[in-house]
Enzyme design. Structure first.
Site, PDB file in Angstrom:
ATOM      1  N   TYR A   1      -5.462  32.948 -29.628  1.00 49.77           N
ATOM      2  CA  TYR A   1      -4.183  33.117 -30.331  1.00 49.77           C
ATOM      3  C   TYR A   1      -3.952  32.017 -31.361  1.00 49.77           C
ATOM      4  O   TYR A   1      -4.105  30.829 -31.063  1.00 49.77           O
ATOM      5  CB  TYR A   1      -3.024  33.096 -29.338  1.00 49.77           C
ATOM      6  CG  TYR A   1      -2.918  34.344 -28.504  1.00 49.77           C
ATOM      7  CD1 TYR A   1      -2.722  35.598 -29.089  1.00 49.77           C
ATOM      8  CD2 TYR A   1      -2.991  34.269 -27.113  1.00 49.77           C
ATOM      9  CE1 TYR A   1      -2.606  36.741 -28.309  1.00 49.77           C
ATOM     10  CE2 TYR A   1      -2.872  35.401 -26.320  1.00 49.77           C
ATOM     11  CZ  TYR A   1      -2.686  36.644 -26.927  1.00 49.77           C
ATOM     12  OH  TYR A   1      -2.577  37.759 -26.158  1.00 49.77           O
TER      13      TYR A   1
ATOM     14  N   LYS B   1       9.898  18.693   0.408  1.00 46.51           N
ATOM     15  CA  LYS B   1      10.630  19.583  -0.510  1.00 46.51           C
ATOM     16  C   LYS B   1       9.643  20.161  -1.541  1.00 46.51           C
ATOM     17  O   LYS B   1       8.506  19.667  -1.653  1.00 46.51           O
ATOM     18  CB  LYS B   1      11.723  18.783  -1.215  1.00 46.51           C
ATOM     19  CG  LYS B   1      11.168  17.693  -2.104  1.00 46.51           C
ATOM     20  CD  LYS B   1      12.239  16.755  -2.622  1.00 46.51           C
ATOM     21  CE  LYS B   1      11.593  15.679  -3.459  1.00 46.51           C
ATOM     22  NZ  LYS B   1      12.450  14.506  -3.625  1.00 46.51           N
TER      23      LYS B   1
HETATM   24  C1  LIG Z   1      11.811  13.292  -3.386  1.00 50.24           C
HETATM   25  C2  LIG Z   1      12.567  12.158  -2.808  1.00 50.24           C
HETATM   26  C3  LIG Z   1      11.905  11.067  -2.243  1.00 50.24           C
HETATM   27  C4  LIG Z   1      10.404  10.889  -2.308  1.00 50.24           C
HETATM   28  O1  LIG Z   1      10.043  10.324  -3.542  1.00 50.24           O
HETATM   29  P1  LIG Z   1       8.508   9.959  -3.884  1.00 50.24           P
HETATM   30  O2  LIG Z   1       8.600   9.218  -5.143  1.00 50.24           O
HETATM   31  O3  LIG Z   1       7.807  11.267  -4.019  1.00 50.24           O
HETATM   32  O4  LIG Z   1       8.002   9.180  -2.733  1.00 50.24           O
HETATM   33  C5  LIG Z   1      12.665  10.100  -1.629  1.00 50.24           C
HETATM   34  N1  LIG Z   1      14.017  10.197  -1.579  1.00 50.24           N
HETATM   35  C6  LIG Z   1      14.686  11.231  -2.120  1.00 50.24           C
HETATM   36  C7  LIG Z   1      16.163  11.268  -2.043  1.00 50.24           C
HETATM   37  C8  LIG Z   1      13.992  12.228  -2.757  1.00 50.24           C
HETATM   38  O5  LIG Z   1      14.664  13.245  -3.299  1.00 50.24           O
END
Ligand SMILES: *Cc1c(COP(=O)(O)O)cnc(C)c1O
Length: 373
Positions: free
Chosen positions: A265, A36
């Site tokens: 700035y 994702k």
């Molecule tokens: C993003 C996510 C993960 C992965 O988590 P990490 O800490 O990056 O390993 C696992 N489960 C769900 C539901 C997630 O949304």
């Protein structure tokens, strides 16, 4: 094509190494690679290809639109939609053979009807809130939702999942409790309801700091990209995770200013001595956020140099008084290794008061990416 002066470089061999470290850590339990957020800024399609070749058994994204993109890129493994499902996406879910994660009983009938209409049997997973307090159905409601799902011929309950809120904090966290509550709920369900149904709860923090959390599948994100979960150093995790992302810029100009010069700035920094400055073409537009003003360091000629003054949209200043050899065109490493020095996403996250995840997403989303072996 003319390239940007700011480049995010992703190491394929680091991604492969990290996948293999996690395989060893989980003892062969199937891995769902979380891709994702454009693979945490590392590029979804490219990372998914690398992980698929390394043996990933499934992929996880937040929204249907990401799942469609991933399927179109040629990924054949199951693709889980972990967060963003609404009925308007059912058709795409079926057309692109995506695996929906339901969060309550609301959509069971309409999803089943859609699957029926296409003559398909659809694998679905159910997300249970076992202590995260965010998305999913309450543990006490899970049996009723499970009954609703298994009653439908066109749906197969292929998994039950939960998520840890504090997997990264083995000392003060509640992971053991969350895991126990999740398993207790699953144990109370009938065996016939759980035919070919996988239980999964562990993220990266889960496999590295919660005993027995692997269950039937693990969902790994940050560890595949080379970082421990928030606060857990890669060294502590027993493997040798390698950060896969670097962020490199170039020196535009080197100039000397006298003591008492206000820089940029708001004159957030005023020199107290004659100062040599390197001007970098990087700013908050590139994810190098203003909160890093007067805080961050960058690497030049393998040595650290402090960012001075306000980071603006496209320019930053670095004090290179101690690194006389700096010249226009030199590479400046904002994240990653140069010589014997390294700046990690955890270190940058410390300056920003956030976590490595956010740093990787920011840099990855805002810049052109390149892949290296
Ligand atoms: C993003 C996510 C993960 C992965 O988590 P990490 O800490 O990056 O390993 C696992 N489960 C769900 C539901 C997630 O949304």
């Amino acid at each position: 094509m003319t390239k940007s002066l700011n480049r995010v470089v992703v190491s394929r061999s680091a991604l492969i190494n990290n996948f293999n470290v996690c395989v060893r850590k989980c003892g062969g339990i199937p891995i769902m690679a979380m891709v994702k957020a454009d693979a945490y800024g590392h590029g979804m399609e490219e990372c998914a290809r690398v992980f698929a070749r390394s043996g990933a058994k499934a992929f996880g994204v937040a929204e249907v639109v990401e799942g469609v993109r991933l399927r179109r890129s040629g990924i054949r493994e199951p693709i889980f939609i972990l967060a963003g499902l609404l009925p308007e996406f059912f058709e795409a879910v079926i057309d692109y053979d995506l695996t929906p994660v339901l969060v309550d009983g609301e959509m069971v009938e309409s999803l089943a009807a859609e699957a029926d209409a296409h003559g398909k049997k659809l694998n679905v997973h159910l997300k249970v809130d076992a202590g995260m307090g965010r998305q999913g159905c309450r543990l006490s409601d899970a049996p009723a939702v499970v009954r609703r799902i298994v009653r439908r011929d066109s749906l197969h309950l292929a998994g039950l999942m939960a998520h840890f809120p504090m997997a990264d904090d083995p000392v003060h966290g509640n992971s053991d409790r969350v895991l126990a509550d999740f398993l207790q709920m699953a144990n109370k369900l009938q065996r016939t309801q759980l035919k070919d149904c996988r239980l999964h709860i562990a993220n990266s923090g889960g496999i590295f700091s919660v005993g027995g959390a692997e269950l039937d599948m693990v969902r790994l994100g940050i560890s595949l990209y080379g970082y421990g979960a928030d606060g857990i150093e890669p060294g502590m995790t027993g493997g040798r995770l390698q950060p896969a992302m670097s962020f490199v810029s170039r020196v535009l100009q080197v100039r000397e200013v006298p003591a008492g010069t206000g820089l940029g700035y708001g004159h957030l920094f005023t020199t107290s001595k004659t100062t040599r400055l390197a001007v970098l073409p990087v700013g908050y537009e590139d994810g190098y956020l203003r909160v890093l003003s007067n805080k961050a360091e960058v690497l030049l000629h393998g040595r650290r140099a402090p960012v001075v003054g306000r980071i603006s949209m496209n320019l930053s200043l670095v004090d290179v008084s101690e690194i006389q050899e700096v010249r226009p065109g030199d590479e400046a490493v904002l994240l990653g290794r140069q010589g014997n020095e390294r700046i990690s996403a955890d270190e940058i996250a410390g300056w920003m008061e956030t976590i490595s995840y956010e740093v990787l997403c920011l840099f990855g989303h805002c810049n052109t990416r390149e892949y290296r072996e």
